[in-house]
Design an enzyme around this catalytic site. Structure first.
Site, PDB file in Angstrom:
ATOM      1  CG  HIS A 197      -9.275 -17.283  11.155  1.00 43.70           C
ATOM      2  ND1 HIS A 197      -9.538 -16.849  12.772  1.00 43.70           N
ATOM      3  CD2 HIS A 197      -8.136 -17.554  12.128  1.00 43.70           C
ATOM      4  CE1 HIS A 197      -8.459 -17.231  13.583  1.00 43.70           C
ATOM      5  NE2 HIS A 197      -7.738 -17.150  12.601  1.00 43.70           N
ATOM      6  CG  HIS A 237      -4.572 -13.990  13.118  1.00 43.27           C
ATOM      7  ND1 HIS A 237      -3.372 -14.490  12.651  1.00 43.27           N
ATOM      8  CD2 HIS A 237      -5.975 -14.531  12.812  1.00 43.27           C
ATOM      9  CE1 HIS A 237      -3.526 -15.485  13.361  1.00 43.27           C
ATOM     10  NE2 HIS A 237      -5.088 -15.816  13.530  1.00 43.27           N
ATOM     11  CD  GLU A 252      -5.322 -14.840  16.833  1.00 44.13           C
ATOM     12  OE1 GLU A 252      -5.878 -14.691  16.195  1.00 44.13           O
ATOM     13  OE2 GLU A 252      -4.264 -15.508  16.567  1.00 44.13           O
TER      14      GLU A 252
HETATM   15  C1  BGC Z   1      -5.874 -19.893  15.469  1.00 47.00           C
HETATM   16  C2  BGC Z   1      -4.850 -20.890  14.832  1.00 47.00           C
HETATM   17  C3  BGC Z   1      -4.639 -21.022  13.251  1.00 47.00           C
HETATM   18  C4  BGC Z   1      -4.122 -19.993  12.782  1.00 47.00           C
HETATM   19  C5  BGC Z   1      -4.033 -19.668  12.277  1.00 47.00           C
HETATM   20  C6  BGC Z   1      -5.143 -18.396  14.874  1.00 47.00           C
HETATM   21  O1  BGC Z   1      -6.081 -17.980  15.566  1.00 47.00           O
HETATM   22  O2  BGC Z   1      -6.200 -20.315  16.550  1.00 47.00           O
HETATM   23  O3  BGC Z   1      -4.813 -22.715  14.814  1.00 47.00           O
HETATM   24  O4  BGC Z   1      -3.817 -21.552  13.081  1.00 47.00           O
HETATM   25  O5  BGC Z   1      -4.698 -18.525  13.494  1.00 47.00           O
HETATM   26  O6  BGC Z   1      -4.507 -19.662  11.281  1.00 47.00           O
END
Ligand code: BGC
Length: 346
Positions: free
Chosen positions: A108, A179, A311
């Site tokens: 991310h 998110h 997402e």
């Molecule tokens: C990911 C997860 C992660 C979450 C929070 C999601 O987009 O795929 O693996 O734990 O985000 O960070």
């Protein structure tokens, strides 16, 4: 009721700069609150079948806990959403090393992704705000100065529309998403939510959550949501620890045009959320890593599976997977991504 945007203070960052909160209200009384810190959607109030509003996203009441470690509640994720294997990729023959912040991998956008940036905000006509951010050359290891915008609109058709764009002065990967963790009951867990997801394939992953590069059919597996299933129904079959979905689905749309992707329904309240996007993929994440240690809005303790994320994105680790749609943006081109969540009740 009038469609409005109101601005108020949301508190100070450690460097003394001020974060603001924008309250968007549409003609039907739906309310979205968004801060320019990370462009986090902090609240989203939508009606049930009796017209009763509930806040259907997870998050905090104040800015302070957003400045601490939290699992990306409500924010815009970038420069590249999800994982990049070992934080490495090669572009035009040149190797790049990114910040590693999730085991051995980059997740991310790195240690200080777009979720932790203070964006500029410009209220637009109606219930809309355009947020902009300039990500400097080299930020978290990424090449090129990237100018990003996300326009967030609460329409009178009860849609929350997220329109992203970006331009760069050097070739760079870009993969932006939001998110938000949704819970259409406004409380409890999402295991009883029904999901329909228009995807025939998904991208299998390693134990670290990085795609193996394969694209597999959902047919005959617990990954199949082409007919509506409750979220928790197939956890035992799905396996994994902690249990739940954290997978990228391959959508049918060819990109560029908005395509219908998913419908989520919460049976008790009758609230329905539908999702359309221009993106080729969507990460279904069912809040598997929430564990009761975070206390959110109105004192709610977020237990495992307290919310689900959808997402919209290009596939994780696309920079290292030549068969996945490319995430490389070049100078002179514009990244464009349009996602619409719409709300109703039945
Ligand atoms: C990911 C997860 C992660 C979450 C929070 C999601 O987009 O795929 O693996 O734990 O985000 O960070």
């Amino acid at each position: 009721m009038k469609t409005t945007v109101q601005k108020s203070s949301f508190g100070k960052l450690p460097d003394g700069s001020e974060a603001d909160l924008y309250t968007l209200t549409n003609a039907n009384g739906l309310i979205a609150k968004i801060t320019n810190y990370g462009t986090i959607i902090t609240e989203l109030h939508v009606p049930d079948r009796d017209g009763k509003l509930a806040d259907v996203v997870l998050g905090f009441d104040t800015l302070a806990p957003y400045l601490e470690r939290h699992p990306y509640f409500g924010c815009t994720v970038g420069r590249v959403a999800n994982r990049i294997y070992q934080g490495r990729f090669t572009l035009d023959g040149k190797p790049y090393t990114l910040a590693v912040n999730n085991g051995p991998n980059h997740l991310h956008g790195g240690l200080k992704g777009f979720d932790k940036a203070l964006w500029q905000a410009e209220p637009l006509a109606g219930a809309a705000v355009k947020f902009t951010y300039t990500s400097p050359d080299g930020e978290e290891g990424y090449p090129g100065t990237l100018r990003v915008s996300v326009t967030m609109t609460l329409t009178d058709a009860n849609e929350l529309r997220l329109e992203y764009s970006a331009t760069t002065d050097r070739p760079t990967p870009v993969n932006l998403t939001n998110h938000s963790y949704f819970n259409l009951a406004g409380e409890g867990d999402v295991l009883g939510h029904e999901l329909m997801l228009v995807a025939d394939h998904y991208t299998p992953k390693t134990a670290d959550g990085v795609p193996t590069g394969e694209i597999k059919p959902v047919e005959g597996t617990p990954m199949d949501f082409r007919t509506p299933q409750t979220i928790g129904a197939r956890f035992p079959e799905l396996g994994g620890e902690p249990p739940g979905y954290d997978h990228n689905y391959v959508l049918r749309g060819e990109g560029e045009r908005l395509a219908f992707v998913a419908r989520v329904r919460e049976p008790k309240s009758g609230r329905v959320m539908e999702l359309r996007t221009t993106e080729p993929g969507v990460q279904l994440y069912t809040g598997n890593f929430l564990n009761g240690t975070l206390t959110g809005k109105r004192g709610a303790v977020y237990q495992r599976h307290a919310g689900l994320c959808l997402e919209t994105q290009h596939f994780p680790d696309a920079v290292n997977q030549p068969k996945f749609p490319s995430v490389i943006l070049r100078p002179g081109k514009t990244y464009w991504h349009d996602t619409i969540f719409n709300f109703r009740a039945t």
